[in-house]
Design an enzyme around this catalytic site. Structure first.
Site, PDB file in Angstrom:
ATOM      1  N   ARG A   1       0.833  -1.206   0.000  1.00  0.00           N
ATOM      2  CA  ARG A   1       0.000   0.000   0.000  1.00  0.00           C
ATOM      3  C   ARG A   1       0.868   1.258   0.000  1.00  0.00           C
ATOM      4  NH1 ARG A   1      -2.177   1.062   4.243  1.00  0.00           N
ATOM      5  NH2 ARG A   1      -1.275  -0.539   5.596  1.00  0.00           N
TER       6      ARG A   1
ATOM      7  N   LYS B   1      -8.390  -2.388   1.427  1.00  0.00           N
ATOM      8  CA  LYS B   1      -8.257  -1.469   2.561  1.00  0.00           C
ATOM      9  C   LYS B   1      -8.990  -0.155   2.322  1.00  0.00           C
ATOM     10  CE  LYS B   1      -5.930  -4.110   5.332  1.00  0.00           C
ATOM     11  NZ  LYS B   1      -6.636  -4.702   6.507  1.00  0.00           N
TER      12      LYS B   1
ATOM     13  N   HIS C   1     -10.732  -3.701  13.127  1.00  0.00           N
ATOM     14  CA  HIS C   1      -9.635  -4.391  12.446  1.00  0.00           C
ATOM     15  C   HIS C   1      -9.192  -5.535  13.351  1.00  0.00           C
ATOM     16  CE1 HIS C   1      -5.366  -4.268  10.558  1.00  0.00           C
ATOM     17  NE2 HIS C   1      -6.156  -5.085   9.905  1.00  0.00           N
TER      18      HIS C   1
ATOM     19  N   SER D   1       1.114  -6.571  13.031  1.00  0.00           N
ATOM     20  CA  SER D   1       1.909  -7.614  12.386  1.00  0.00           C
ATOM     21  C   SER D   1       2.920  -8.212  13.362  1.00  0.00           C
ATOM     22  CB  SER D   1       2.649  -7.017  11.186  1.00  0.00           C
ATOM     23  OG  SER D   1       3.425  -7.989  10.540  1.00  0.00           O
TER      24      SER D   1
ATOM     25  N   LYS E   1      -1.825 -12.668  15.697  1.00  0.00           N
ATOM     26  CA  LYS E   1      -3.280 -12.557  15.531  1.00  0.00           C
ATOM     27  C   LYS E   1      -3.829 -13.679  14.664  1.00  0.00           C
ATOM     28  CE  LYS E   1      -5.154  -9.624  12.643  1.00  0.00           C
ATOM     29  NZ  LYS E   1      -5.712  -8.454  11.946  1.00  0.00           N
ATOM     30  N   THR E   2      -3.178 -13.921  13.526  1.00  0.00           N
ATOM     31  CA  THR E   2      -3.650 -14.969  12.614  1.00  0.00           C
ATOM     32  C   THR E   2      -3.504 -16.342  13.249  1.00  0.00           C
ATOM     33  OG1 THR E   2      -3.046 -13.621  10.700  1.00  0.00           O
ATOM     34  CG2 THR E   2      -3.345 -15.978  10.326  1.00  0.00           C
TER      35      THR E   2
ATOM     36  N   ASP F   1      -9.846 -10.637   9.568  1.00  0.00           N
ATOM     37  CA  ASP F   1      -9.278  -9.294   9.488  1.00  0.00           C
ATOM     38  C   ASP F   1     -10.242  -8.135   9.743  1.00  0.00           C
ATOM     39  OD1 ASP F   1      -6.849  -7.816   8.953  1.00  0.00           O
ATOM     40  OD2 ASP F   1      -7.755  -7.168   7.079  1.00  0.00           O
TER      41      ASP F   1
ATOM     42  N   ARG G   1       1.480 -12.320  -0.984  1.00  0.00           N
ATOM     43  CA  ARG G   1       0.133 -12.487  -0.418  1.00  0.00           C
ATOM     44  C   ARG G   1      -0.683 -13.532  -1.170  1.00  0.00           C
ATOM     45  NH1 ARG G   1      -1.746  -9.269   4.168  1.00  0.00           N
ATOM     46  NH2 ARG G   1      -0.241  -7.588   4.387  1.00  0.00           N
TER      47      ARG G   1
END
Length: 665
Positions: free
Chosen positions: A183, A328, A347, A365, A369-370, A384, A449
């Site tokens: 991004r 996003k 988020h 990051s 979390k994942t 997400d 990704r």
């Protein structure tokens, strides 16, 4: 030729093909009957196909259908039920034409469905006769619309027309996003007008860089003219938010099959009935990312610009082909639209136990979390983006966007297995012969990704909705090693740490081990929020109080010393902590309060060494612990200064309450 002893007869049929038959005992088991009991075990003598040419033969391969998201348990009303198929298509094309209208023409372009490489059967002229401001060659041509194509169709388009598109060994579509592989937050702009002037967060610390309406229209014109100049454009009509009462209809107009497939995966896929009744979108993206913005345009600082106009409900992308800008960008829009309906946009990851207990996971990051929200004993609602309304929690998206760097089957089996046909792989490196992906290779970018539909995850909950959360888990990878492995938070503390959005990055080690670097991202997603962080924090606290949720701060970082001195808390211990939160066991534990941050920490958790629960006990050097603790507290205090000048309510009590929940020293 016939065999007299009865096992095999080979005769000739009228069409000249041999028919193989068995007699009563001819199949060796004595009954002589095939599956249908007609004595024929194999017969390839069916009638010839009804085709006179190869093209006709190919046409028999295909039948009309529409790819759909698994049943969501609701249907939209039959708004256009009385319309014929042709009338519906006319309305659809008129809607798309209107979306592509520019200020240089009073009507949109002439649009027609289908691939320009194939001959058109019928071309409908359904444009009102209105004098145009100016006529150019682009007004004399049709813009071909490839509308809501299936993954298979998009594969064909990408491989045939987009250089750098390949099928990998597992069936995923590997593609390149061009010069931009991530991004561009500094190139994101939001129109500041009277509609949003007093609603959005502007100024220091805000991700919202302003632009004016005129400049937006200049960029919109550039994007629309570019899209209209193409032989074909891809159009996706899809939904955001699995809560049927609060769904948003989005239209994405793009130049690349890769972008269309990406959004097919990431948004909620409509059923055929929902597509028929889609009507006018609530928000439209014009992705002209292959074309740069004009750098001489006011507010532009590079050839890239991502512009959002909330009053017009439109987004324009120029100068970047990175697909994450669309995902996003829409998330930012939801951060504006949902709070206006008293719905909290988050988020976060979200999962649900078999008894219906829902947990939200926040974390930047590297915090886990994942990993922690993916639990084979629990259902995945989403990885997400979520909404929390009076109906409960709902996923905003229809897919997942997972990081692939260093991906392995052992560490992330669900993501590994989801990379199959239909999945988009961005910027990965693969063997040119076997097409096997090397996930450790960073030659293109470290930000590789995978985008895939959420139903590719085995334990995904479809529809992606759940009851009100019982636990709100804030994750921090504290490389300073002074935060407890787990703390129970009261509401002001939850708001304080939610607004702070803390984690610590480990610095490079080229010149030896360096100090950890504290990172703060408001609401654990500062780049995407539109209103002031305290607005979202107040809504979070209100919903937690209303529905009885408990806040937790979980440190997945270091213990017994900072990075380079102590050791990282074992994943098995963190999982035990998360399990105790899910089961409710931690609510009944004995607690004591820490110094400086004033955090409530349990004295005992089954399966976790008690000596690590209080960080000071795990540090051999107590003075070093206190010095490091005060250093981190100072960083928290300094970061929070930007938020203290924002007043919630007339008496400002809530702001004062949040600030008082921070470190005291």
């Amino acid at each position: 030729m016939e065999k007299e002893n009865g096992n095999l007869n080979v005769g000739m049929q009228g069409n000249g093909l041999k028919k193989i038959q068995t007699t009563e005992n001819g199949n060796g088991n004595g009954n002589g009957k095939g599956k249908n009991g007609n004595g024929i075990c194999h017969d390839d003598s069916s009638l010839p196909v009804k085709a006179q040419t190869i093209d006709e033969l190919h046409s028999l391969q295909k039948k009309r259908s529409a790819p759909t998201t698994p049943s969501k348990g609701f249907q939209l009303g039959p708004t256009f039920a009385t319309l014929s198929e042709e009338e519906r298509q006319i309305q659809q094309l008129q809607s798309i034409s209107a979306s592509l209208a520019s200020s240089a023409r009073e009507t949109g372009p002439k649009v027609v469905r289908g691939d320009p490489s194939k001959p058109l059967k019928h071309v409908h002229h359904h444009h009102p006769v209105v004098p145009t401001i100016s006529v150019s060659d682009s007004a004399l041509k049709f813009t071909h619309v490839l509308y809501n194509l299936s993954p298979a169709e998009l594969y064909e388009q990408a491989i045939k027309y987009e250089k750098g598109s390949f099928v990998t060994s597992t069936g995923a579509l590997a593609t390149l996003s061009g010069a931009k592989t991530g991004r561009s937050p500094r190139d994101k702009r939001v129109v500041r007008d009277e509609t949003v002037e007093d609603e959005l967060w502007w100024g220091k610390g805000s991700p919202n860089i302003e632009m004016d309406e005129h400049t937006f229209m200049v960029n919109r014109e550039r994007a629309v003219d570019y899209l209209n100049s193409l032989d074909k454009v891809f159009v996706n009509d899809q939904f955001l938010n699995w809560d049927p009462q609060n769904q948003i209809k989005v239209r994405i107009v793009s130049a690349r099959a890769y972008h269309s497939l990406f959004m097919h995966n990431m948004c909620i896929r409509p059923t055929p009935e929902e597509l028929e009744n889609f009507g006018t979108p609530d928000f439209t993206i014009y992705n002209a990312g292959k074309f740069p913005c004009n750098r001489y345009t006011h507010y532009m600082t590079s050839s890239t610009s991502i512009d959002i106009n909330l009053a017009r409900r439109e987004m324009v992308i120029l100068g970047t082909q990175y697909a994450g800008e669309m995902k996003k960008g829409l998330f930012s829009v939801m951060h504006y639209l949902m709070p206006k309906r008293q719905i909290l946009s988050l988020h976060s990851g979200c999962n649900m136990g078999k008894d219906g207990d829902v947990a939200l996971f926040f974390g930047l990051s590297g915090t886990g979390k994942t990993t922690l929200s993916t639990d084979h004993n629990r259902y995945l609602i989403g990885d997400d983006e979520h909404c929390w309304s009076d109906n409960g929690v709902s996923n905003i998206e229809g897919g997942c966007y997972a990081k692939c760097i260093d991906l392995s089957r052992e560490k992330e089996p669900d993501i590994w297995n989801a990379i199959k046909f239909g999945t988009v792989l961005e910027n990965v490196v693969f063997d040119e012969h076997t097409r096997e992906v090397d996930y450790t290779d960073k030659s293109v970018t470290e930000n590789t990704r995978a985008a895939y539909p959420i139903e590719y995850i085995p334990n995904a909950k479809i529809p992606c909705v759940g009851p009100h959360p019982k636990n709100v888990i804030l994750l921090a990878c504290d490389a300073f090693g002074v935060l407890p492995p787990v703390s129970k938070l009261n509401l002001p503390q939850t708001m304080y740490h939610f607004i702070s959005g803390y984690t610590a990055l480990v610095a490079g080690t080229v010149d030896g081990i360096k100090e950890p670097t504290a990172t703060f991202s408001a609401c654990f997603g500062a780049a995407f929020i539109m209103m002031h962080p305290t607005k979202y924090a107040a809504m979070l606290a209100e919903k937690m109080q209303k529905y009885g949720a408990t806040g937790w701060l979980v440190n997945t970082g270091w213990s017994g010393g900072r990075y380079g001195v102590g050791s990282r808390i074992k994943l098995q211990y963190t999982r035990k902590i998360i399990d105790a939160i899910h089961s409710g066991a931690l609510l009944n534990a004995n607690y004591k309060k820490t110094q400086v941050f004033g955090l409530e920490i349990p004295t005992e958790i089954e399966g976790v060494p008690s000596e690590i629960l209080d960080p000071v006990n795990a540090w051999p050097d107590k003075d070093a612990h206190k010095e490091t603790l005060l250093k981190l507290a100072t960083l928290f205090k300094k970061n929070f200064e930007v938020f203290t000048n924002y007043q919630i309510g007339k008496d400002n009590k809530l702001t004062e309450e949040i600030v008082s929940a921070g470190p005291i020293f």
